[in-house]
Write a protein that holds these residues in place. Structure first.
Motif, PDB file in Angstrom:
ATOM      1  N   LEU A 135      42.640  13.297   4.762  1.00  0.00           N
ATOM      2  CA  LEU A 135      43.781  12.504   5.207  1.00  0.00           C
ATOM      3  C   LEU A 135      43.433  11.668   6.436  1.00  0.00           C
ATOM      4  N   ALA A 136      42.568  12.206   7.305  1.00  0.00           N
ATOM      5  CA  ALA A 136      42.173  11.466   8.498  1.00  0.00           C
ATOM      6  C   ALA A 136      41.374  10.224   8.129  1.00  0.00           C
ATOM      7  N   GLY A 137      40.563  10.348   7.074  1.00  0.00           N
ATOM      8  CA  GLY A 137      39.806   9.197   6.608  1.00  0.00           C
ATOM      9  C   GLY A 137      38.626   8.828   7.478  1.00  0.00           C
ATOM     10  N   PHE A 138      38.110   9.786   8.235  1.00  0.00           N
ATOM     11  CA  PHE A 138      36.954   9.523   9.097  1.00  0.00           C
ATOM     12  C   PHE A 138      35.704  10.240   8.596  1.00  0.00           C
ATOM     13  N   GLY A 139      35.665  10.544   7.317  1.00  0.00           N
ATOM     14  CA  GLY A 139      34.534  11.273   6.764  1.00  0.00           C
ATOM     15  C   GLY A 139      34.842  12.756   6.662  1.00  0.00           C
ATOM     16  N   VAL A 140      34.146  13.433   5.778  1.00  0.00           N
ATOM     17  CA  VAL A 140      34.388  14.853   5.534  1.00  0.00           C
ATOM     18  C   VAL A 140      33.086  15.626   5.719  1.00  0.00           C
ATOM     19  N   ASP A 141      33.152  16.950   5.555  1.00  0.00           N
ATOM     20  CA  ASP A 141      31.936  17.750   5.659  1.00  0.00           C
ATOM     21  C   ASP A 141      31.004  17.404   4.492  1.00  0.00           C
ATOM     22  N   PRO A 142      29.695  17.671   4.644  1.00  0.00           N
ATOM     23  CA  PRO A 142      28.723  17.231   3.631  1.00  0.00           C
ATOM     24  C   PRO A 142      29.028  17.666   2.203  1.00  0.00           C
ATOM     25  N   PHE A 143      29.330  18.942   1.978  1.00  0.00           N
ATOM     26  CA  PHE A 143      29.561  19.414   0.612  1.00  0.00           C
ATOM     27  C   PHE A 143      30.819  18.805   0.023  1.00  0.00           C
ATOM     28  N   THR A 144      31.874  18.732   0.828  1.00  0.00           N
ATOM     29  CA  THR A 144      33.101  18.083   0.369  1.00  0.00           C
ATOM     30  C   THR A 144      32.836  16.623   0.043  1.00  0.00           C
ATOM     31  N   GLY A 145      31.990  15.972   0.874  1.00  0.00           N
ATOM     32  CA  GLY A 145      31.659  14.575   0.635  1.00  0.00           C
ATOM     33  C   GLY A 145      30.994  14.371  -0.709  1.00  0.00           C
ATOM     34  N   MET A 146      30.050  15.249  -1.039  1.00  0.00           N
ATOM     35  CA  MET A 146      29.399  15.147  -2.342  1.00  0.00           C
ATOM     36  C   MET A 146      30.407  15.328  -3.467  1.00  0.00           C
ATOM     37  N   ASN A 147      31.239  16.359  -3.364  1.00  0.00           N
ATOM     38  CA  ASN A 147      32.202  16.641  -4.426  1.00  0.00           C
ATOM     39  C   ASN A 147      33.260  15.550  -4.549  1.00  0.00           C
TER      40      ASN A 147
END
Length: 216
Positions: A30-42
């Motif tokens: 929701l923040a839209g500033f990037g996520v943690d690496p694994f979440t980013g991949m998924n």
């Protein structure tokens, strides 16, 4: 050393930690500033495939779990299964609630506030989850698998960096192939998570150790 925690207490810590982790993933999104690496991949792969985040994360965790089962089976426990099934769906539900059901528009000030909140929930959730000692998440086992298969020639902290960089690249590539911007999965939140999450988790673990030692 304090007495071993009772199973109901450990179960409560495990469930509470996993709920906090799910909330943190939602807040990062929701923040839209990037996520943690694994979440980013998924998130990147699920966007490319047109799947829900929860469905793809469940499949990805299942595939990783199969590898863990044949390499470092000791990492698997009830908490592993609850984590891999629930975190993605908790995040999906919160994002749906905010964006679809309530149709809230989040301005920059609110999004900035969500970032430290996400970091706080992530680190405290992982600390609770680890304190329960009921198994770890499939992705958290990846570094252990690498360390085990290389007979410790690649130590855990290096293995974790390698796995994080790899999944970030996969997530960014998937976003590009889906016609989305890489900022969907990479941003200041990703950097903050990489550098601040570990120390914060360690601090929360120390606090939990003190709390439970005093109660024993």
């Amino acid at each position: 050393m304090g007495q071993k925690m009772l199973l109901p207490v450990r179960t409560a810590l495990m469930i509470g930690g996993i709920v906090l982790i799910g909330i943190s993933v939602a807040l990062f999104r929701l923040a839209g500033f990037g996520v943690d690496p694994f979440t980013g991949m998924n998130l990147g792969i699920s966007t490319f495939l047109g799947w829900s985040f929860g469905n793809w994360q469940l499949l990805a965790n299942t595939l990783i779990l199969a590898v863990v089962f044949f390499t470092v089976r000791s990492c698997i426990g009830l908490g592993t299964l609850v984590n891999m099934v629930c975190v993605g769906y908790i995040a999906d539900f919160i994002c749906w609630l905010v964006q679809e059901a309530l149709t809230l528009t989040l301005g920059i000030p609110v999004r900035i506030l969500l970032l430290p909140a996400a970091l706080l929930f992530a680190s405290s959730g992982v600390a609770l989850y680890m304190k329960a000692d009921m198994g770890i998440a499939p992705y958290d086992s990846v570094a252990v698998v690498i360390e085990t298969l290389t007979r410790e020639r690649i130590p855990f902290h290096i293995a974790r960096i390698l796995s994080d960089v790899t999944v970030v690249v996969i997530g960014a590539g998937s976003c590009l192939m889906a016609g989305e911007t890489v900022w969907l999965v990479i941003g200041v939140g990703t950097v903050c998570n990489a550098f601040l999450n570990g120390p914060a988790i360690q601090q929360f673990r120390k606090w939990l150790d003190r709390i439970f030692e005093n109660d024993s």
